[in-house]
Structures are given as structure tokens and as C-alpha cells.
Design a protein around this motif. Structure first.
Motif, PDB file in Angstrom:
ATOM      1  N   VAL A 109      40.295  36.542  42.529  1.00  0.00           N
ATOM      2  CA  VAL A 109      39.366  35.412  42.437  1.00  0.00           C
ATOM      3  C   VAL A 109      38.198  35.698  41.174  1.00  0.00           C
ATOM      4  N   GLU A 110      38.450  34.513  40.245  1.00  0.00           N
ATOM      5  CA  GLU A 110      37.759  34.513  38.995  1.00  0.00           C
ATOM      6  C   GLU A 110      36.289  33.928  39.182  1.00  0.00           C
ATOM      7  N   GLN A 111      35.240  33.787  38.198  1.00  0.00           N
ATOM      8  CA  GLN A 111      34.121  33.371  38.567  1.00  0.00           C
ATOM      9  C   GLN A 111      34.056  31.806  38.779  1.00  0.00           C
ATOM     10  N   ARG A 128      32.547  26.610  46.112  1.00  0.00           N
ATOM     11  CA  ARG A 128      33.984  26.899  45.388  1.00  0.00           C
ATOM     12  C   ARG A 128      34.290  28.136  45.416  1.00  0.00           C
ATOM     13  N   GLN A 129      33.235  29.203  45.355  1.00  0.00           N
ATOM     14  CA  GLN A 129      33.636  30.476  45.307  1.00  0.00           C
ATOM     15  C   GLN A 129      33.980  30.884  46.730  1.00  0.00           C
ATOM     16  N   ARG A 130      33.276  30.441  47.830  1.00  0.00           N
ATOM     17  CA  ARG A 130      33.510  30.779  49.248  1.00  0.00           C
ATOM     18  C   ARG A 130      35.041  30.370  49.623  1.00  0.00           C
ATOM     19  N   VAL A 131      35.440  28.788  49.020  1.00  0.00           N
ATOM     20  CA  VAL A 131      36.801  28.513  49.620  1.00  0.00           C
ATOM     21  C   VAL A 131      37.680  29.430  48.888  1.00  0.00           C
ATOM     22  N   LEU A 165      40.742  41.364  44.194  1.00  0.00           N
ATOM     23  CA  LEU A 165      39.997  41.728  42.774  1.00  0.00           C
ATOM     24  C   LEU A 165      39.259  40.636  42.422  1.00  0.00           C
ATOM     25  N   LEU A 166      38.004  40.802  42.333  1.00  0.00           N
ATOM     26  CA  LEU A 166      36.880  39.984  42.179  1.00  0.00           C
ATOM     27  C   LEU A 166      36.262  40.039  41.011  1.00  0.00           C
TER      28      LEU A 166
END
Length: 245
Positions: A92-94, A150-153, A167-168
Motif C-alpha cells: 500500500v503506497e501513500q 482512500r488509504q482505508r480502502v 508493506l506500508l
């Protein structure tokens, strides 16, 4: 049982050196060594340009190291295809890509929707405010959602893949600190065997990590828990004082 699992190395960087093809004169990583155990929550921090994101790019096989080896679950990445390793890691990217259809469609890309994962990422709050809930159109790149939503999804979608490694890469940066802490804490409680690697700039997301690796000038200069690094590592102290975590 958990301690046995956590004594098994799942990722190893062994004497890894790397330069980007466009900048062959500048080494980004220089004989870097790093080992992560299965089921650990680790953070990778350091000054800008120190090599943090390069570690993620090598792990996902966007590039290959010039020297040394990257080993995941006992397999040298030189011996596998990019698709093989990426099936093992959820990234998951920024600024994650969200499809314009609905939250349901975005999550179903990873398989069957898990109510538990919807709960631990607090997606219920997002779904409730949308006019058609789960099936509301999100617009181009998720324009109907805030950056944090968007980050939660994206985190929920990544978790639903069921990969061993999450990997965050600054993947919770748009969330407030309370939400960030809660999501990471919930992931650890619900999925205690998940290996979590967080590349972070904000201390809220990593202060409770099992271990923090401090990367500077292409090498790991220190590793340990937050409190210990605050006492012992000048690079970490500087990052904290400048509020760059």
C-alpha cells in the motif's frame, strides 16, 4: 507457538548494494544488512534519500540489487519472477489507486469481502456517509473519498488478499494519529501472524513497533525499540526532534 513463528526469518537483505541506472555514480544502498522475522511489526525510518523506499522497491522486485541478495521466505528474489514475489506481499503506497466504481468492487478485487477487515479499518464510517453505501460510485481515482478514506480502502483491499507480508509505504499518512494507531493496533490483534513493514515519517504509526530500523546513507545505522533508539541513536533523535517521523 507465536515465539517460534517470530524466530523464523521471513526477509533478509544480505550485503545489498544498489545504484539506480539513471544515477550510476551514486550508491543508494551500500552493503545493507537487514533481517525481519515472521509475524513482526517493523518500521523503516531515516532521512530523506537515505534508502528507505529503495528497500521496498527491491523487495517488490521493481529493481534488482547490484550486489548481495534479497531473500524472502527462504527464496532468493533473483530466482523468482516479479509476479511470484508480489503474490506474497501486499503493498500500500501513500497515494493508492482507487477504481472509480464502488468500495464493494474495489474490495472484491482481492476476493471475498471480510467483515472483520471492514471493521478493523473503520470502513463502516465511510460506507455510512456515502449515498448508496457499499455500492456508491467513487469517481475517478476515488475522488468522492478523502485522502484518509482512500488509504482505508487500500489497506482493507491489501489485507483481504491474505498475503503473509503487508508493506506500508507511508500508507497511513493522511489519517489522523488516533485512527492511524487504531488501525495498526487492530491489524495486529486480528492478524497476529501477519508480518507488517511500515516505511514511515510519523512517530504515531511506529512507536509501538517490535523493531525500528534506522537507515541512513544506504546502511542500517541502528535498530531497536522506540525508547531505546531515543536514548542511543543520534539519527533517530534528530528525526524525532524535527518531527519527520
Amino acid at each position: 507457538k507465536q515465539s517460534t513463528s517470530r524466530s523464523k526469518k521471513i526477509i533478509e537483505f544480505k550485503d545489498v548494494s544498489f545504484t539506480y541506472p539513471a544515477r550510476p555514480d551514486r550508491a543508494v544502498l551500500s552493503k545493507l544488512n537487514l533481517a525481519i522475522n515472521a509475524g513482526e511489526f517493523v518500521a523503516i525510518v531515516g532521512p530523506s534519500g537515505g534508502g528507505k523506499s529503495t528497500i521496498a522497491q527491491l523487495l517488490l522486485k521493481f529493481f534488482e540489487s547490484d550486489n548481495g541478495s534479497v531473500v524472502v521466505n527462504g527464496v532468493n528474489l533473483a530466482d523468482v519472477t516479479p509476479n511470484q514475489i508480489r503474490s506474497f506481499i501486499s503493498y500500500v503506497e501513500q497515494d493508492p489507486y482507487i477504481f472509480s466504481t464502488s468500495i464493494r468492487d474495489n474490495l472484491e478485487l482481492s476476493g471475498v469481502i471480510s467483515d472483520d477487515i471492514v471493521k478493523i479499518t473503520a470502513l463502516g464510517e465511510v460506507i455510512e456517509r456515502l449515498p448508496e453505501g457499499f455500492d456508491s460510485a467513487l469517481g475517478a481515482r476515488g475522488a468522492q473519498l478523502s485522502g484518509g478514506e482512500r488509504q482505508r480502502v487500500a489497506i482493507a483491499r491489501a489485507l483481504m488478499r491474505g498475503s503473509e507480508i503487508l508493506l506500508l509505504d507511508e500508507a497511513t499518512s493522511a489519517l489522523d494519529q488516533k485512527s492511524e494507531r487504531e488501525i495498526l493496533s487492530n491489524i495486529r490483534k486480528l492478524l497476529p501472524n501477519k508480518t507488517i513493514i511500515s516505511i514511515a515519517h510519523r512517530i504515531a504509526s511506529i512507536e509501538h513497533a517490535d523493531r525500528i530500523f534506522v537507515v541512513d546513507s544506504g546502511v542500517v545505522v541502528a535498530s531497536g525499540k522506540h525508547a531505546d533508539l531515543l536514548q542511543q541513536c543520534s539519527v533517530y533523535q534528530k528525526l524525532c526532534s524535527e518531527d519527520k517521523l
